[in-house]
Enzyme design. Structure first.
Site, PDB file in Angstrom:
ATOM      1  N   ARG A  24      -6.674   7.161  20.292  1.00 61.41           N
ATOM      2  CA  ARG A  24      -6.945   8.439  19.612  1.00 61.41           C
ATOM      3  C   ARG A  24      -6.585   8.257  18.156  1.00 61.41           C
ATOM      4  O   ARG A  24      -5.494   7.786  17.820  1.00 61.41           O
ATOM      5  CB  ARG A  24      -6.114   9.561  20.229  1.00 61.41           C
TER       6      ARG A  24
ATOM      7  N   HIS B  85     -14.985  13.126  22.044  1.00 55.06           N
ATOM      8  CA  HIS B  85     -13.850  13.096  22.969  1.00 55.06           C
ATOM      9  C   HIS B  85     -14.478  12.996  24.366  1.00 55.06           C
ATOM     10  O   HIS B  85     -14.479  13.963  25.133  1.00 55.06           O
ATOM     11  CB  HIS B  85     -13.036  14.385  22.791  1.00 55.06           C
TER      12      HIS B  85
ATOM     13  N   LYS C 287       3.348   0.638   8.064  1.00 53.75           N
ATOM     14  CA  LYS C 287       3.815  -0.408   7.136  1.00 53.75           C
ATOM     15  C   LYS C 287       2.645  -1.048   6.403  1.00 53.75           C
ATOM     16  O   LYS C 287       2.790  -2.110   5.803  1.00 53.75           O
ATOM     17  CB  LYS C 287       4.585  -1.481   7.897  1.00 53.75           C
TER      18      LYS C 287
ATOM     19  N   ARG D 240      -1.944  16.714  26.859  1.00 56.90           N
ATOM     20  CA  ARG D 240      -2.732  16.520  28.077  1.00 56.90           C
ATOM     21  C   ARG D 240      -3.359  15.136  28.162  1.00 56.90           C
ATOM     22  O   ARG D 240      -3.259  14.452  29.181  1.00 56.90           O
ATOM     23  CB  ARG D 240      -3.872  17.562  28.143  1.00 56.90           C
ATOM     24  N   THR D 241      -4.055  14.746  27.087  1.00 64.70           N
ATOM     25  CA  THR D 241      -4.862  13.521  27.154  1.00 64.70           C
ATOM     26  C   THR D 241      -3.964  12.302  27.369  1.00 64.70           C
ATOM     27  O   THR D 241      -4.219  11.473  28.242  1.00 64.70           O
ATOM     28  CB  THR D 241      -5.699  13.377  25.866  1.00 64.70           C
TER      29      THR D 241
END
Ligand code: NCD
Length: 323
Positions: A112, A140, A90, A62-63
């Site tokens: 995120r 959030h 890496k 969703r986000t």
């Protein structure tokens, strides 16, 4: 002209007036979002020539999609990078990755990450506006804003409402952002979970304000009684990170804290049922309730696009005057 970039790292950084300004701003885009499908969407042009980078180190449906859609509906160029495809695998540090992306002059970086504090660290290291799309178990903020928009739409207000948040509070950034946001907007909040899923001192996260407005209860009936809004949370087992399981088993948790048609009857007859997704049907919420008339779960997702349009405009253009 380029405005001052405004980060959105935490609801703690916003006062009630700023939250309401974002909700009002999102309201402007709701008609085009809610009628989508009926006719082609008229894109806004406010972010034409601007670039938004979505930097996601954790899974998201969703986000991430709604940030990308929001950017595109404002005519920005949207670029998605997933953690597994980035050079952090890496050995590059998060800050180096962010600085390198910033050297390509994006206007906003949406991030995120599993580390609580990731967005704040990046915000200090780059020129772009940084928007937190979830940092570990911390916050959030855009989820709380879209939840507030959904509640306001259905209840006409937030001030004075009884909101209960049920489930895995220990690992939930959604709960933390919602507690802060709803308390600032004048709601009373009940947190409902077994003792082992409630972090010590959670009612203090907003200081005096949340100490007065938040109450912790350990029985579902006490949580739901007379509630106007019910927010259910998923058990976020991916964040348990080697710790011992905090409840006997899923079936037991579902029996004692799951929302079913039977337990929903404790709430007000017009209570709405929310969930940030992803839902675990049959665990924290029964399919009958999730698909029932009181659920506004898919509308939350739709609001996500309107609110993220508002948040992106605010981030890139600074204060956006009303039309
Ligand atoms: C939540 C998240 O990732 O914090 N989902 C979301 O963004 N809508 C909640 C969860 O994962 O359970």
């Amino acid at each position: 002209m380029r405005g001052v970039p405004r980060h959105l790292v935490s609801i703690a950084d916003l006062d009630a007036a700023e939250i309401i300004a974002i909700l009002d701003h999102g309201d402007r885009y709701w008609p085009s979002i809610s009628s989508a499908g009926a006719e082609a969407i008229q894109k806004q042009t406010s972010l034409r020539g601007r670039t938004v980078i979505n930097l996601f180190f954790e899974n998201s449906t969703r986000t991430r999609t709604s940030f990308e859609l929001a950017a595109k509906r404002l005519s920005a160029d949207a670029i998605n990078i997933s953690g597994s495809a980035s050079s952090t695998t890496k050995g590059e540090t998060l800050v180096d990755t962010a600085r390198n992306l910033d050297s390509m002059h994006p206007d906003a970086i949406v991030v995120r990450h599993a580390y609580g504090g990731a967005a704040a660290v990046i915000a200090k290291s780059v020129k772009a506006a940084v928007i937190n799309a979830g940092d570990g178990q911390h916050e959030h903020p855009t989820q709380a804003l879209l939840d507030a928009a959904t509640i306001r739409r259905h209840k006409g207000k937030i001030d004075g409402l009884e909101v209960v948040i049920v489930g895995d509070l220990a690992h939930s950034r959604v709960a933390r952002s919602n507690i802060l946001c709803l308390a600032k907007l004048g709601a009373r909040i009940r947190l409902c979970a077994p003792r082992t899923l409630v972090p010590r001192g959670i009612e203090e996260i907003g200081g005096e304000l949340t100490r007065e407005r938040v109450r912790v209860v350990h029985r579902l009936e006490d949580g739901l009684e007379n509630a106007d809004v019910i927010m259910m949370l998923r058990v976020q087992s991916e964040r348990f990170d080697g710790e011992a399981c905090r409840f006997p088993n899923t079936r037991e948790l579902s029996r004692t804290f799951g929302l079913s048609e039977r337990t929903l009857a404790y709430a007000k007859p017009d209570a709405i049922v929310m969930h940030p997704g992803p839902m675990n049907r049959g665990v924290e919420i029964s399919p009958q309730v999730a698909d029932g008339p009181r659920a506004v779960i898919l509308q939350q997702v739709s609001w996500g696009v309107a609110i993220r349009m508002a948040v992106l405009e605010r981030a890139v253009l600074g204060d956006v005057p009303p039309p």
